[in-house]
Design a protein around this motif. Structure first.
Motif, PDB file in Angstrom:
ATOM      1  N   SER A 164       0.825  -1.207   0.000  1.00 10.84           N
ATOM      2  CA  SER A 164       0.000   0.000   0.000  1.00 10.84           C
ATOM      3  C   SER A 164       0.856   1.253   0.000  1.00 10.84           C
ATOM      4  O   SER A 164       0.605   2.199  -0.756  1.00 10.84           O
ATOM      5  N   PHE A 165       1.897   1.263   0.811  1.00  8.80           N
ATOM      6  CA  PHE A 165       2.772   2.431   0.882  1.00  8.80           C
ATOM      7  C   PHE A 165       3.524   2.654  -0.421  1.00  8.80           C
ATOM      8  O   PHE A 165       3.588   3.765  -0.946  1.00  8.80           O
ATOM      9  N   GLU A 166       4.085   1.571  -0.960  1.00  7.37           N
ATOM     10  CA  GLU A 166       4.891   1.702  -2.174  1.00  7.37           C
ATOM     11  C   GLU A 166       4.061   2.046  -3.403  1.00  7.37           C
ATOM     12  O   GLU A 166       4.584   2.598  -4.372  1.00  7.37           O
ATOM     13  N   SER A 167       2.773   1.742  -3.374  1.00  8.99           N
ATOM     14  CA  SER A 167       1.912   2.101  -4.495  1.00  8.99           C
ATOM     15  C   SER A 167       1.424   3.537  -4.407  1.00  8.99           C
ATOM     16  O   SER A 167       0.800   4.039  -5.343  1.00  8.99           O
ATOM     17  N   GLY A 168       1.706   4.200  -3.268  1.00  2.21           N
ATOM     18  CA  GLY A 168       1.262   5.571  -3.077  1.00  2.21           C
ATOM     19  C   GLY A 168      -0.152   5.689  -2.554  1.00  2.21           C
ATOM     20  O   GLY A 168      -0.722   6.775  -2.514  1.00  2.21           O
ATOM     21  N   ALA A 169      -0.753   4.570  -2.124  1.00  2.00           N
ATOM     22  CA  ALA A 169      -2.132   4.585  -1.642  1.00  2.00           C
ATOM     23  C   ALA A 169      -2.250   4.994  -0.184  1.00  2.00           C
ATOM     24  O   ALA A 169      -3.359   5.139   0.328  1.00  2.00           O
ATOM     25  N   GLY A 170      -1.113   5.166   0.490  1.00  2.00           N
ATOM     26  CA  GLY A 170      -1.152   5.506   1.911  1.00  2.00           C
ATOM     27  C   GLY A 170      -0.990   4.287   2.787  1.00  2.00           C
ATOM     28  O   GLY A 170      -0.892   3.151   2.300  1.00  2.00           O
ATOM     29  N   ILE A 171      -1.000   4.492   4.106  1.00  2.00           N
ATOM     30  CA  ILE A 171      -0.809   3.375   5.039  1.00  2.00           C
ATOM     31  C   ILE A 171      -1.953   3.286   6.038  1.00  2.00           C
ATOM     32  O   ILE A 171      -1.762   2.917   7.190  1.00  2.00           O
ATOM     33  N   THR A 172      -3.148   3.628   5.603  1.00  2.00           N
ATOM     34  CA  THR A 172      -4.321   3.458   6.444  1.00  2.00           C
ATOM     35  C   THR A 172      -4.781   2.006   6.382  1.00  2.00           C
ATOM     36  O   THR A 172      -4.502   1.297   5.408  1.00  2.00           O
ATOM     37  N   PRO A 173      -5.489   1.523   7.406  1.00  2.00           N
ATOM     38  CA  PRO A 173      -6.004   0.147   7.368  1.00  2.00           C
ATOM     39  C   PRO A 173      -6.867  -0.116   6.145  1.00  2.00           C
ATOM     40  O   PRO A 173      -6.812  -1.201   5.562  1.00  2.00           O
ATOM     41  N   PHE A 174      -7.677   0.871   5.737  1.00  2.00           N
ATOM     42  CA  PHE A 174      -8.548   0.687   4.577  1.00  2.00           C
ATOM     43  C   PHE A 174      -7.729   0.477   3.312  1.00  2.00           C
ATOM     44  O   PHE A 174      -8.035  -0.394   2.489  1.00  2.00           O
ATOM     45  N   ALA A 175      -6.671   1.293   3.134  1.00  2.00           N
ATOM     46  CA  ALA A 175      -5.841   1.179   1.935  1.00  2.00           C
ATOM     47  C   ALA A 175      -5.089  -0.141   1.906  1.00  2.00           C
ATOM     48  O   ALA A 175      -4.986  -0.800   0.865  1.00  2.00           O
ATOM     49  N   ALA A 176      -4.555  -0.564   3.057  1.00  2.00           N
ATOM     50  CA  ALA A 176      -3.778  -1.804   3.113  1.00  2.00           C
ATOM     51  C   ALA A 176      -4.656  -3.030   2.924  1.00  2.00           C
ATOM     52  O   ALA A 176      -4.210  -4.038   2.380  1.00  2.00           O
ATOM     53  N   ALA A 177      -5.915  -2.960   3.366  1.00  2.00           N
ATOM     54  CA  ALA A 177      -6.804  -4.125   3.280  1.00  2.00           C
ATOM     55  C   ALA A 177      -7.038  -4.565   1.846  1.00  2.00           C
ATOM     56  O   ALA A 177      -7.295  -5.741   1.583  1.00  2.00           O
ATOM     57  N   GLY A 178      -6.934  -3.633   0.911  1.00  2.00           N
ATOM     58  CA  GLY A 178      -7.184  -3.978  -0.483  1.00  2.00           C
ATOM     59  C   GLY A 178      -5.990  -4.548  -1.214  1.00  2.00           C
ATOM     60  O   GLY A 178      -6.106  -4.908  -2.393  1.00  2.00           O
ATOM     61  N   LYS A 179      -4.844  -4.646  -0.552  1.00  2.00           N
ATOM     62  CA  LYS A 179      -3.636  -5.161  -1.183  1.00  2.00           C
ATOM     63  C   LYS A 179      -3.473  -6.655  -0.934  1.00  2.00           C
ATOM     64  O   LYS A 179      -4.046  -7.220  -0.006  1.00  2.00           O
ATOM     65  N   SER A 180      -2.657  -7.295  -1.783  1.00  2.00           N
ATOM     66  CA  SER A 180      -2.404  -8.729  -1.657  1.00  2.00           C
ATOM     67  C   SER A 180      -1.468  -9.016  -0.500  1.00  2.00           C
ATOM     68  O   SER A 180      -0.593  -8.210  -0.176  1.00  2.00           O
ATOM     69  N   ARG A 181      -1.658 -10.177   0.134  1.00  2.00           N
ATOM     70  CA  ARG A 181      -0.747 -10.575   1.214  1.00  2.00           C
ATOM     71  C   ARG A 181       0.554 -11.153   0.668  1.00  2.00           C
ATOM     72  O   ARG A 181       1.467 -11.451   1.434  1.00  2.00           O
ATOM     73  N   PHE A 182       0.637 -11.322  -0.653  1.00  2.00           N
ATOM     74  CA  PHE A 182       1.867 -11.783  -1.292  1.00  2.00           C
ATOM     75  C   PHE A 182       2.660 -10.572  -1.776  1.00  2.00           C
ATOM     76  O   PHE A 182       2.087  -9.587  -2.235  1.00  2.00           O
ATOM     77  N   HIS A 183       3.996 -10.673  -1.679  1.00  2.00           N
ATOM     78  CA  HIS A 183       4.839  -9.561  -2.108  1.00  2.00           C
ATOM     79  C   HIS A 183       6.005 -10.105  -2.925  1.00  2.00           C
ATOM     80  O   HIS A 183       6.585 -11.142  -2.571  1.00  2.00           O
ATOM     81  N   PRO A 184       6.358  -9.438  -4.029  1.00  2.00           N
ATOM     82  CA  PRO A 184       7.421  -9.967  -4.908  1.00  2.00           C
ATOM     83  C   PRO A 184       8.789 -10.034  -4.251  1.00  2.00           C
ATOM     84  O   PRO A 184       9.651 -10.785  -4.717  1.00  2.00           O
ATOM     85  N   ARG A 185       9.024  -9.272  -3.183  1.00  2.00           N
ATOM     86  CA  ARG A 185      10.338  -9.318  -2.531  1.00  2.00           C
ATOM     87  C   ARG A 185      10.327 -10.175  -1.269  1.00  2.00           C
ATOM     88  O   ARG A 185      11.257 -10.096  -0.452  1.00  2.00           O
ATOM     89  N   CYS A 186       9.321 -11.003  -1.090  1.00  2.00           N
ATOM     90  CA  CYS A 186       9.223 -11.846   0.106  1.00  2.00           C
ATOM     91  C   CYS A 186      10.343 -12.881   0.141  1.00  2.00           C
ATOM     92  O   CYS A 186      10.562 -13.597  -0.840  1.00  2.00           O
ATOM     93  N   GLY A 187      11.029 -12.982   1.262  1.00  2.00           N
ATOM     94  CA  GLY A 187      12.122 -13.946   1.395  1.00  2.00           C
ATOM     95  C   GLY A 187      11.637 -15.380   1.351  1.00  2.00           C
ATOM     96  O   GLY A 187      12.307 -16.262   0.804  1.00  2.00           O
ATOM     97  N   THR A 188      10.455 -15.656   1.930  1.00  2.00           N
ATOM     98  CA  THR A 188       9.917 -17.019   1.910  1.00  2.00           C
ATOM     99  C   THR A 188       9.585 -17.442   0.488  1.00  2.00           C
ATOM    100  O   THR A 188       9.885 -18.570   0.070  1.00  2.00           O
ATOM    101  N   SER A 189       8.979 -16.539  -0.270  1.00  2.00           N
ATOM    102  CA  SER A 189       8.693 -16.846  -1.672  1.00  2.00           C
ATOM    103  C   SER A 189       9.979 -17.059  -2.459  1.00  2.00           C
ATOM    104  O   SER A 189      10.035 -17.894  -3.368  1.00  2.00           O
TER     105      SER A 189
END
Length: 233
Positions: A181-206
């Motif tokens: 949410s932050f990196e897309s420029g949408a802000g860091i509010t709970p509402f903005a973050a809720a719409g993002k995926s729990r997967f991230h391209p830089r995830c170490g586990t992935s």
């Protein structure tokens, strides 16, 4: 960081992070932030610290930046864990748990046991299984790679059902959502973050899973080019 979305086209600073017991750690190049839930009150507590910055001509040496990056990652991870435990349990700054001599021995033994289990499961285990199945040559090497991948994914699935690790993975997913949410420029509010995926391209586990998949392709490419079907057990 502001809760408001960015208004220009300038990409925001990239953020990294990791889950912690009871919360998350997030960092930029210059600073680390820690947010955890207090175990007794449920209150969300935060703290942060600066990340040491490298200086000197030695940074131009080959691999120097990578070595410094690894050193910094380990150091900030340990410090973030210490901060989170202090906030999580309400300890005073500087307060440390004295585990004693036998406590240190137990910790060391547990670390050695963990390393032994890891070697047995992901190094020796696949070789033994492939050999006991009577496989040789290319079949043996490819089977070994797929068995390693299966062990890795199986381990992740098993620990995801254990309550402590399940909670940690939930924080891990929340961390991904906030960073996206932050990196897309949408802000860091709970509402903005809720719409993002729990997967991230830089995830170490992935990255571990992707590395296992890539290794299968590398095995096949090496075999096709060299025709060497030996494997050092």
């Amino acid at each position: 960081m502001s809760d408001e979305p960015t208004q220009d086209n300038t990409p925001p600073t990239m953020v990294g992070g990791s889950a912690l017991p009871g919360g998350v750690m997030m960092r930029t190049r210059e600073r680390v932030g820690v947010a955890v839930r207090h175990e007794e009150t449920g209150e969300i507590l935060t703290d942060g610290f600066e990340v040491p910055q490298p200086k000197g001509r030695w940074l131009r040496w080959p691999l120097a930046r990578g070595v410094w990056a690894m050193h910094t990652a380990v150091g900030t991870g340990k410090r973030a864990m210490s901060v989170s435990e202090r906030l999580r349990w309400g300890e005073e700054p500087g307060e440390k748990l004295d585990v004693g001599f036998w406590g240190k021995v137990a910790i060391g033994a547990a670390a050695l046991l963990g390393a032994a289990v890891q070697i047995a499961a992901f190094r020796v285990g696949p070789v033994v299984v492939a050999k006991e199945a009577g496989l040789t040559g290319a079949a043996f090497i490819v089977a070994d790679a797929f068995i390693r991948l299966g062990f890795l994914i199986g381990t992740l699935l098993v620990i995801s059902y254990l309550p402590p690790f399940r909670r940690l993975l939930a924080y891990h997913g929340a961390e991904h959502k906030v960073i996206a949410s932050f990196e897309s420029g949408a802000g860091i509010t709970p509402f903005a973050a809720a719409g993002k995926s729990r997967f991230h391209p830089r995830c170490g586990t992935s990255f571990l899973v992707v590395s296992a998949l890539v290794s299968i392709g590398v095995y096949g490419a090496v075999l096709a080019v060299t025709g060497i079907f030996t494997y050092p057990a």
